[in-house]
Design a protein around this motif. Sequence first.
Motif, PDB file in Angstrom:
ATOM      1  N   PHE A 102      -9.975  50.806  -7.141  1.00 48.54           N
ATOM      2  CA  PHE A 102     -10.666  49.458  -6.648  1.00 48.54           C
ATOM      3  C   PHE A 102     -11.635  49.709  -6.484  1.00 48.54           C
ATOM      4  CE2 PHE A 102      -6.366  52.017  -4.909  1.00 48.54           C
ATOM      5  CZ  PHE A 102      -5.758  51.557  -4.410  1.00 48.54           C
ATOM      6  N   THR A 103     -12.331  49.365  -7.043  1.00 50.02           N
ATOM      7  CA  THR A 103     -14.027  49.196  -7.804  1.00 50.02           C
ATOM      8  C   THR A 103     -13.965  49.035  -8.705  1.00 50.02           C
ATOM      9  OG1 THR A 103     -14.668  51.303  -6.375  1.00 50.02           O
ATOM     10  CG2 THR A 103     -16.338  49.844  -7.435  1.00 50.02           C
ATOM     11  N   LYS A 104     -14.983  47.967  -8.808  1.00 51.38           N
ATOM     12  CA  LYS A 104     -15.202  46.604  -9.784  1.00 51.38           C
ATOM     13  C   LYS A 104     -16.292  47.399 -10.456  1.00 51.38           C
ATOM     14  CE  LYS A 104     -17.854  42.807 -11.705  1.00 51.38           C
ATOM     15  NZ  LYS A 104     -17.771  41.037 -11.236  1.00 51.38           N
ATOM     16  N   THR A 105     -16.203  47.367 -12.365  1.00 49.59           N
ATOM     17  CA  THR A 105     -16.677  48.653 -12.751  1.00 49.59           C
ATOM     18  C   THR A 105     -17.071  47.675 -14.430  1.00 49.59           C
ATOM     19  OG1 THR A 105     -14.466  49.332 -14.357  1.00 49.59           O
ATOM     20  CG2 THR A 105     -15.535  51.017 -12.050  1.00 49.59           C
ATOM     21  N   PRO A 106     -18.713  48.057 -14.759  1.00 48.69           N
ATOM     22  CA  PRO A 106     -18.761  47.415 -16.314  1.00 48.69           C
ATOM     23  C   PRO A 106     -17.571  47.807 -17.182  1.00 48.69           C
ATOM     24  CG  PRO A 106     -20.283  48.778 -14.888  1.00 48.69           C
ATOM     25  CD  PRO A 106     -19.248  49.378 -14.278  1.00 48.69           C
ATOM     26  N   GLN A 107     -17.802  46.701 -18.020  1.00 45.73           N
ATOM     27  CA  GLN A 107     -16.635  47.108 -19.353  1.00 45.73           C
ATOM     28  C   GLN A 107     -16.894  47.978 -20.109  1.00 45.73           C
ATOM     29  OE1 GLN A 107     -14.128  44.375 -19.571  1.00 45.73           O
ATOM     30  NE2 GLN A 107     -13.669  45.063 -20.995  1.00 45.73           N
ATOM     31  N   LYS A 108     -18.092  48.201 -19.989  1.00 50.74           N
ATOM     32  CA  LYS A 108     -18.407  50.071 -21.302  1.00 50.74           C
ATOM     33  C   LYS A 108     -18.300  50.570 -20.062  1.00 50.74           C
ATOM     34  CE  LYS A 108     -20.610  46.750 -24.639  1.00 50.74           C
ATOM     35  NZ  LYS A 108     -21.664  46.987 -25.583  1.00 50.74           N
ATOM     36  N   VAL A 109     -17.304  51.636 -20.373  1.00 45.73           N
ATOM     37  CA  VAL A 109     -17.655  53.119 -19.777  1.00 45.73           C
ATOM     38  C   VAL A 109     -17.937  54.272 -20.583  1.00 45.73           C
ATOM     39  CG1 VAL A 109     -16.877  54.866 -17.833  1.00 45.73           C
ATOM     40  CG2 VAL A 109     -16.262  52.294 -17.573  1.00 45.73           C
ATOM     41  N   VAL A 110     -19.074  54.942 -20.599  1.00 44.98           N
ATOM     42  CA  VAL A 110     -19.178  56.885 -21.289  1.00 44.98           C
ATOM     43  C   VAL A 110     -17.946  57.519 -20.383  1.00 44.98           C
ATOM     44  CG1 VAL A 110     -20.356  57.922 -22.053  1.00 44.98           C
ATOM     45  CG2 VAL A 110     -21.127  56.022 -21.858  1.00 44.98           C
ATOM     46  N   VAL A 111     -17.200  58.295 -20.650  1.00 44.56           N
ATOM     47  CA  VAL A 111     -16.512  59.024 -20.139  1.00 44.56           C
ATOM     48  C   VAL A 111     -16.939  60.665 -20.342  1.00 44.56           C
ATOM     49  CG1 VAL A 111     -14.333  60.041 -19.004  1.00 44.56           C
ATOM     50  CG2 VAL A 111     -14.621  57.137 -19.950  1.00 44.56           C
ATOM     51  N   GLN A 112     -17.134  61.842 -19.896  1.00 45.89           N
ATOM     52  CA  GLN A 112     -17.593  62.817 -20.557  1.00 45.89           C
ATOM     53  C   GLN A 112     -16.239  63.989 -20.714  1.00 45.89           C
ATOM     54  OE1 GLN A 112     -20.037  64.285 -22.095  1.00 45.89           O
ATOM     55  NE2 GLN A 112     -18.572  66.597 -21.825  1.00 45.89           N
ATOM     56  N   SER A 113     -16.314  64.203 -21.442  1.00 49.43           N
ATOM     57  CA  SER A 113     -15.507  65.481 -22.001  1.00 49.43           C
ATOM     58  C   SER A 113     -15.349  66.815 -22.411  1.00 49.43           C
ATOM     59  CB  SER A 113     -13.799  64.835 -22.628  1.00 49.43           C
ATOM     60  OG  SER A 113     -12.409  65.476 -22.152  1.00 49.43           O
ATOM     61  N   PRO A 114     -14.964  67.789 -21.806  1.00 50.02           N
ATOM     62  CA  PRO A 114     -14.031  68.683 -20.722  1.00 50.02           C
ATOM     63  C   PRO A 114     -15.080  68.311 -19.143  1.00 50.02           C
ATOM     64  CG  PRO A 114     -15.263  70.089 -21.935  1.00 50.02           C
ATOM     65  CD  PRO A 114     -15.682  69.485 -23.031  1.00 50.02           C
ATOM     66  N   LEU A 124      -7.033  56.918 -18.549  1.00 49.41           N
ATOM     67  CA  LEU A 124      -5.769  56.489 -17.422  1.00 49.41           C
ATOM     68  C   LEU A 124      -5.869  54.641 -17.443  1.00 49.41           C
ATOM     69  CD1 LEU A 124      -2.657  56.000 -17.133  1.00 49.41           C
ATOM     70  CD2 LEU A 124      -3.165  57.388 -15.596  1.00 49.41           C
ATOM     71  N   VAL A 125      -6.749  55.215 -16.183  1.00 54.57           N
ATOM     72  CA  VAL A 125      -7.303  54.453 -15.026  1.00 54.57           C
ATOM     73  C   VAL A 125      -7.716  53.100 -16.255  1.00 54.57           C
ATOM     74  CG1 VAL A 125      -8.274  53.141 -12.770  1.00 54.57           C
ATOM     75  CG2 VAL A 125      -6.879  55.331 -13.041  1.00 54.57           C
ATOM     76  N   LEU A 126      -8.917  53.096 -16.351  1.00 54.36           N
ATOM     77  CA  LEU A 126     -10.123  52.241 -17.478  1.00 54.36           C
ATOM     78  C   LEU A 126      -9.019  51.566 -18.615  1.00 54.36           C
ATOM     79  CD1 LEU A 126     -13.075  54.778 -17.704  1.00 54.36           C
ATOM     80  CD2 LEU A 126     -13.258  52.337 -16.508  1.00 54.36           C
ATOM     81  N   SER A 127      -8.481  52.138 -19.277  1.00 59.07           N
ATOM     82  CA  SER A 127      -7.252  51.591 -20.388  1.00 59.07           C
ATOM     83  C   SER A 127      -6.615  50.941 -19.787  1.00 59.07           C
ATOM     84  CB  SER A 127      -6.128  52.537 -20.679  1.00 59.07           C
ATOM     85  OG  SER A 127      -5.536  53.231 -20.058  1.00 59.07           O
ATOM     86  N   MET A 128      -5.873  51.086 -18.113  1.00 61.77           N
ATOM     87  CA  MET A 128      -4.672  49.891 -17.770  1.00 61.77           C
ATOM     88  C   MET A 128      -5.962  49.019 -17.659  1.00 61.77           C
ATOM     89  SD  MET A 128      -2.111  52.085 -14.701  1.00 61.77           S
ATOM     90  CE  MET A 128      -3.451  52.558 -14.274  1.00 61.77           C
ATOM     91  N   LYS A 129      -7.726  48.916 -16.976  1.00 62.04           N
ATOM     92  CA  LYS A 129      -8.145  47.408 -16.853  1.00 62.04           C
ATOM     93  C   LYS A 129      -8.626  47.372 -17.781  1.00 62.04           C
ATOM     94  CE  LYS A 129     -10.133  48.115 -12.366  1.00 62.04           C
ATOM     95  NZ  LYS A 129     -11.496  48.833 -11.636  1.00 62.04           N
ATOM     96  N   GLN A 130      -8.581  47.465 -19.554  1.00 63.35           N
ATOM     97  CA  GLN A 130      -8.193  46.780 -20.548  1.00 63.35           C
ATOM     98  C   GLN A 130     -10.190  47.064 -20.462  1.00 63.35           C
ATOM     99  OE1 GLN A 130      -7.125  43.640 -20.430  1.00 63.35           O
ATOM    100  NE2 GLN A 130      -5.553  43.922 -21.530  1.00 63.35           N
ATOM    101  N   LYS A 131     -11.091  48.180 -19.904  1.00 57.92           N
ATOM    102  CA  LYS A 131     -12.365  48.908 -20.101  1.00 57.92           C
ATOM    103  C   LYS A 131     -12.492  49.314 -21.581  1.00 57.92           C
ATOM    104  CE  LYS A 131     -13.331  47.527 -16.035  1.00 57.92           C
ATOM    105  NZ  LYS A 131     -13.986  46.400 -15.898  1.00 57.92           N
ATOM    106  N   LYS A 132     -13.983  49.515 -22.297  1.00 51.99           N
ATOM    107  CA  LYS A 132     -14.017  49.336 -23.358  1.00 51.99           C
ATOM    108  C   LYS A 132     -14.431  50.978 -23.069  1.00 51.99           C
ATOM    109  CE  LYS A 132     -17.744  50.273 -27.609  1.00 51.99           C
ATOM    110  NZ  LYS A 132     -18.675  48.640 -27.912  1.00 51.99           N
ATOM    111  N   ILE A 133     -13.299  52.173 -23.445  1.00 49.14           N
ATOM    112  CA  ILE A 133     -14.184  53.365 -23.791  1.00 49.14           C
ATOM    113  C   ILE A 133     -14.594  54.274 -24.638  1.00 49.14           C
ATOM    114  CG2 ILE A 133     -13.149  55.834 -22.750  1.00 49.14           C
ATOM    115  CD1 ILE A 133     -10.028  53.854 -22.079  1.00 49.14           C
TER     116      ILE A 133
END
Length: 394
Positions: A102-114, A124-133
């Motif tokens: 429910f929050t607007k996010t930039p097109q590019k997102v760095v996701v840390q794992s683990p 899961l959410v970012l792929s639905m919002k078609q962001k560059k992960i």
Amino acid sequence: MKEILIISNYYPPEKGAAANRIEQLALKLRQNNYTVSVVCPLGNYPKGELFPEYKGKFWVTENRENITVKRLWIYPSVSQNLLVRIVSVLSFSLSLFFYLMFTKTPQKVVVQSPPLLLSFVSVLVLSMKQKKIILNVSDLWPLAAIELKALKKDSFSHKASLFMERFIYKKAALVLGQSKEIMSHIHSFFHEKKVYLYRNFPDHQVAEIDFETTEKQPIKLFYAGLLGVAQGVLELCEKIKLEGLNIELHLLGDGAEKSQIEAVIQSKPAQKIFFHGMLERKDLHEKLKGFDIAIVPLKTRIYGSVPSKIFEYGSLGFPILYFGGGEGEGIVLENNLGWIAQVGNFEDLNEKLVSISKLDKNELGLMKKAAFYQSKKVFNLDLQIKDLIEKGVF
């Protein structure tokens, strides 16, 4: 100015390598003209309780060195009780899910794992919002959990973790891996996936080294960092043999095994092991000036893991006694940073300590200078970030 979001389970003022390396990534991107924001939990690590400034709050927005940091609610815990730990992970996962939905996010997102669940929720959410992960993988889960015996092979949790792991690799636009083993592992599932090596280099910005060397003092070996199961510091204190050697072991940090480590130290005064607790980063670096050699242990060889302490302490000019196996051994040997002891083999470790105890301070001084200048040349965070930006990663 280009925008980028970083999602991490750790961020300063929390302590430890994980928080430091994410902050360094954020700061370097900011220095390269990105508008950077970070989403993380309310500060609680490593004690597993909210820091005083975050108690009674559900979310906090801060500005740390021109980086917007959004901290979301978490039920913090470092309990040994599995159910409590699961509740803790789920609490931030839910906060993160609703924030990203429910929050607007930039097109590019760095996701840390683990952590794997948090990266799965994010992807899961970012792929639905078609962001560059951009997936930043620092350890391989669930493989590391199996090797540490924290997860039973072929159990439901293991199979669920495997599903989440492959899902995040598949959905990521590209992957950053901290080791060549991580890169190979991901390519074994997805041959065409763009995977780049991104080492956890420090950014000390130290032009020269300034050590306090006293000839008549014993050689001071030190470990600074997390006192958890994976690091094996408790077992190190139990099995290291320093009696009769011109060596002291100094421990700095905090974590789940802290109280057990303190009990072992009190029961073995002849072993010359000293515990200094957790220090602020600036105070830690000042304290380290009086030490000689950094020991970097792991409880077992963990495929894909390269402890960032190799780069951290090499860059500060400390020879390394490496006791963790895997890719880290090659890095220490190739760069002539110190000694290798076979992981888990305390007989080998204690033999290395005997030979180290015979060094004089002049020899150590030369080794410190060699480690400092080699690390400064090879472990360069600025060049690494610049190269990744030129390749279009960010």
